[in-house]
Write a protein that holds these residues in place. Structure first.
Motif, PDB file in Angstrom:
ATOM      1  N   GLU A 136       0.820  -1.212   0.000  1.00 35.87           N
ATOM      2  CA  GLU A 136       0.000   0.000   0.000  1.00 35.87           C
ATOM      3  C   GLU A 136       0.858   1.269   0.000  1.00 35.87           C
ATOM      4  O   GLU A 136       0.318   2.367  -0.095  1.00 35.87           O
ATOM      5  N   THR A 169     -13.788   5.662  -0.909  1.00 35.29           N
ATOM      6  CA  THR A 169     -13.572   4.908  -2.135  1.00 35.29           C
ATOM      7  C   THR A 169     -14.925   4.448  -2.665  1.00 35.29           C
ATOM      8  O   THR A 169     -15.840   4.180  -1.881  1.00 35.29           O
ATOM      9  N   ASP A 184     -14.197   1.047  -7.526  1.00 33.09           N
ATOM     10  CA  ASP A 184     -12.744   1.152  -7.360  1.00 33.09           C
ATOM     11  C   ASP A 184     -12.142  -0.098  -6.710  1.00 33.09           C
ATOM     12  O   ASP A 184     -10.930  -0.289  -6.763  1.00 33.09           O
ATOM     13  N   VAL A 213     -12.305  -3.095  -7.672  1.00 37.19           N
ATOM     14  CA  VAL A 213     -11.834  -4.093  -8.647  1.00 37.19           C
ATOM     15  C   VAL A 213     -10.456  -3.754  -9.187  1.00 37.19           C
ATOM     16  O   VAL A 213      -9.906  -4.517  -9.965  1.00 37.19           O
ATOM     17  N   THR A 214      -9.869  -2.650  -8.765  1.00 28.52           N
ATOM     18  CA  THR A 214      -8.560  -2.252  -9.281  1.00 28.52           C
ATOM     19  C   THR A 214      -7.425  -3.072  -8.695  1.00 28.52           C
ATOM     20  O   THR A 214      -6.308  -3.001  -9.178  1.00 28.52           O
ATOM     21  N   ASP A 215      -7.686  -3.843  -7.674  1.00 29.15           N
ATOM     22  CA  ASP A 215      -6.661  -4.685  -7.056  1.00 29.15           C
ATOM     23  C   ASP A 215      -7.126  -6.137  -7.119  1.00 29.15           C
ATOM     24  O   ASP A 215      -8.291  -6.411  -7.382  1.00 29.15           O
ATOM     25  N   ASP A 216      -6.251  -7.043  -6.872  1.00 25.97           N
ATOM     26  CA  ASP A 216      -6.598  -8.462  -6.923  1.00 25.97           C
ATOM     27  C   ASP A 216      -7.091  -8.957  -5.573  1.00 25.97           C
ATOM     28  O   ASP A 216      -6.559  -9.924  -5.010  1.00 25.97           O
ATOM     29  N   TRP A 217      -8.132  -8.334  -5.040  1.00 27.53           N
ATOM     30  CA  TRP A 217      -8.640  -8.704  -3.722  1.00 27.53           C
ATOM     31  C   TRP A 217      -9.159 -10.122  -3.698  1.00 27.53           C
ATOM     32  O   TRP A 217      -9.098 -10.791  -2.674  1.00 27.53           O
ATOM     33  N   CYS A 254     -12.511  -8.196 -12.179  1.00 26.22           N
ATOM     34  CA  CYS A 254     -12.033  -7.135 -13.068  1.00 26.22           C
ATOM     35  C   CYS A 254     -13.191  -6.206 -13.397  1.00 26.22           C
ATOM     36  O   CYS A 254     -14.350  -6.518 -13.130  1.00 26.22           O
ATOM     37  N   GLU A 255     -12.864  -5.060 -13.976  1.00 23.45           N
ATOM     38  CA  GLU A 255     -13.898  -4.075 -14.293  1.00 23.45           C
ATOM     39  C   GLU A 255     -14.935  -4.620 -15.259  1.00 23.45           C
ATOM     40  O   GLU A 255     -16.115  -4.335 -15.122  1.00 23.45           O
ATOM     41  N   CYS A 256     -14.490  -5.396 -16.236  1.00 22.12           N
ATOM     42  CA  CYS A 256     -15.451  -5.929 -17.201  1.00 22.12           C
ATOM     43  C   CYS A 256     -16.420  -6.898 -16.527  1.00 22.12           C
ATOM     44  O   CYS A 256     -17.531  -7.105 -16.999  1.00 22.12           O
TER      45      CYS A 256
END
Length: 151
Positions: free
Chosen positions: A9, A85, A89, A91-95, A115-117
């Motif tokens: 982070e 947040t 937002d 989905v921008t990391d691999d949570w 992912c965003e899609c």
């Protein structure tokens, strides 16, 4: 900071400033003093090595990466609840790759598309319901008992 560093982070270029702030707060070690004087554009590997050395000199252990990531997940849930947040937002990391251990963590991570899609594909047109479910899961996560050593 060690936990946030271990959870990726914190950018390496921010570590010299963090070292300076740690000195100002009363933490002291030879490498911490050295790192505090480094420029932001120094080699990232050197900065990381110096930061880890400064932690060791100060008696601060780096937490286990998976534990640090779980703490980061809780901080993310808190930022979502506080409105810092947006749900999209997340989905921008691999949570979804986070090694979760509790039901609250699983519930929260299960609602985060990979992912965003996948947001539209997974949720269809019902993003309002997803957002509400995500906030409920985030609240449950931040309200659940703390995990492991504090980060």
């Amino acid at each position: 900071m060690a936990c946030r560093y271990q959870a990726d982070e914190i950018c390496p270029e921010d570590l010299p400033v963090i070292a300076a702030e740690a000195l100002a707060a009363g933490l002291d070690s030879p490498t911490l003093c050295e790192l505090a004087g480094w420029p932001r554009h120094a080699d990232a590997r050197d900065i990381r090595d110096a930061f880890e050395q400064a932690l060791a000199e100060s008696g601060i252990e780096l937490p286990d990466p998976s534990l640090a990531r779980r703490h980061a997940l809780r901080r993310l849930a808190a930022r979502l609840i506080d409105g810092e947040t947006a749900p999209a937002d997340l989905v921008t990391d691999d949570w979804w790759e986070t090694e979760v251990e509790t039901a609250a963590e699983r519930s929260f991570v299960a609602l985060i598309p990979q992912c965003e899609c996948c947001i539209e594909y997974t949720l269809g047109l019902d993003q309002q319901t997803w957002t509400a479910q995500l906030r409920i899961a985030a609240l449950a996560l931040t309200s659940s008992p703390p995990i492991g050593p504090g980060c």
